[in-house]
Design an enzyme around this catalytic site. Structure first.
Site, mmCIF file in Angstrom:
data_model
loop_
_atom_site.group_PDB
_atom_site.id
_atom_site.type_symbol
_atom_site.label_atom_id
_atom_site.label_comp_id
_atom_site.label_asym_id
_atom_site.label_seq_id
_atom_site.Cartn_x
_atom_site.Cartn_y
_atom_site.Cartn_z
ATOM 1 N N ILE A 46 0.828 -1.203 0.000
ATOM 2 C CA ILE A 46 0.000 0.000 0.000
ATOM 3 C C ILE A 46 0.865 1.257 0.000
ATOM 4 C CG2 ILE A 46 -1.614 1.355 1.396
ATOM 5 C CD1 ILE A 46 -2.973 -1.270 2.191
ATOM 6 N N SER A 171 -6.275 -0.444 10.480
ATOM 7 C CA SER A 171 -6.717 -1.742 9.965
ATOM 8 C C SER A 171 -8.184 -1.961 10.296
ATOM 9 C CB SER A 171 -5.879 -2.865 10.586
ATOM 10 O OG SER A 171 -6.440 -4.136 10.301
ATOM 11 N N TYR A 186 -1.260 -7.315 17.061
ATOM 12 C CA TYR A 186 -1.473 -6.477 15.886
ATOM 13 C C TYR A 186 -2.819 -5.756 15.989
ATOM 14 C CZ TYR A 186 -2.420 -5.190 11.031
ATOM 15 O OH TYR A 186 -2.739 -4.499 9.879
ATOM 16 N N LYS A 190 -3.446 -1.580 16.260
ATOM 17 C CA LYS A 190 -4.207 -0.789 15.294
ATOM 18 C C LYS A 190 -5.360 -0.046 15.968
ATOM 19 C CE LYS A 190 -1.706 -1.552 11.711
ATOM 20 N NZ LYS A 190 -0.944 -0.423 11.110
#
Length: 276
Positions: A46, A171, A186, A190
């Site tokens: 990205i 995310s 993770y 986020k």
């Protein structure tokens, strides 16, 4: 409780503020001529797509990378393709002094920073009971500390300039309960940067805009793992992962004059994965 109209009138000194002077032509609003954009994690995925989108809109682009030296050649190639100035900087976003010195170098080399895209991230897919504390520290150092460091030092530039735009890559995992079960660290990291970005939007309201992009599964090295691929197809309404060409224009929108009335927003782009 009922209220009279006169009870709701609150006088704020200096308000209303004037409308920004932006082009009336919608396509012209997306042009980034004269703007300097920094993108972290710009070597691939990205981040690379976003950097190319900014270059395509005529911005000067600083490609930040850490372990993938291919970013140097890619920055040069994209600069030639779009006839814009580009530069590559090797920087570890988990190191505060490295971030601070590299932001200073960008300002020295390119004159200013108009947009900072805090995109770099990582994931170690392992349940918490199997994950080591060293692995926890590594993820948090990039996904949380890295965003905080970039925001702090880019924010100083924005405040000095009197303007700026920060875009944070979060995310879809910050939005839903049925997240992949092997990514608790993770997912938590986020969630942190999503709410951190919203807080910054209010703190920086006098001089900068801050928005968050929350991608779902995209076909990159950070996308669905082989074990999660079928689940990604099953859960996404569109039945597939996203392609980076389907998200980069969103970052351009948030960076450009097309979004001057948007701050504190968290935009979910996940192919319908998070729909109930």
């Amino acid at each position: 409780m009922s209220m009279r109209v006169e009870d709701t009138v609150i006088v704020r000194d200096g308000f209303p503020r004037p409308f920004p002077n932006i082009p009336s032509n919608a396509l012209d609003q997306f042009q980034m001529t004269g703007k300097v954009v920094v993108v972290t994690g710009a070597a691939d995925g990205i981040g690379l797509a976003v950097a190319e989108a900014m270059a395509g809109a005529n911005a000067t682009v600083a490609f930040w990378y850490n372990s993938n030296d291919a970013a140097v050649a890619k920055a040069e190639e994209i600069g030639k393709t779009y006839n814009v100035k580009t530069a590559a900087y090797k920087v570890d976003v988990s190191n505060a002094s490295s971030v601070q010195s590299t932001i200073a170098a960008v300002v020295k080399d390119l004159g200013r920073i108009d947009v900072f895209v805090a995109n770099a991230g990582m994931a170690i897919s392992r349940p918490i009971l199997e994950q080591t504390l060293a692995e926890f520290d590594k993820q948090m150092s990039v996904n949380v500390n890295g965003v905080v460091y970039c925001a702090k030092y880019a924010g100083e530039v924005f405040k000095r300039q009197g303007s700026g735009v920060l875009i944070i890559t979060s995310s879809m995992s910050a939005h839903i309960v049925n997240v992949p079960v092997d990514q608790p660290i993770y997912n938590g990291s986020k969630a942190f940067v999503t709410h951190f970005g919203k807080s910054l939007a209010r703190e920086w309201r006098e001089f900068a805009r801050v928005n968050i992009v929350s991608p779902g599964f995209f076909d990159t090295k950070m996308g669905a793992s082989p074990l999660a691929l079928n689940e990604a197809y099953r859960m996404a309404v569109l039945g597939r992962q996203g392609h980076v060409n389907e998200i980069k224009a969103l970052y351009l929108y948030l960076a450009s004059d097309a979004s001057t009335f948007m701050t504190g927003s968290d935009i979910l782009i996940d192919g319908g994965y998070c729909l109930p």
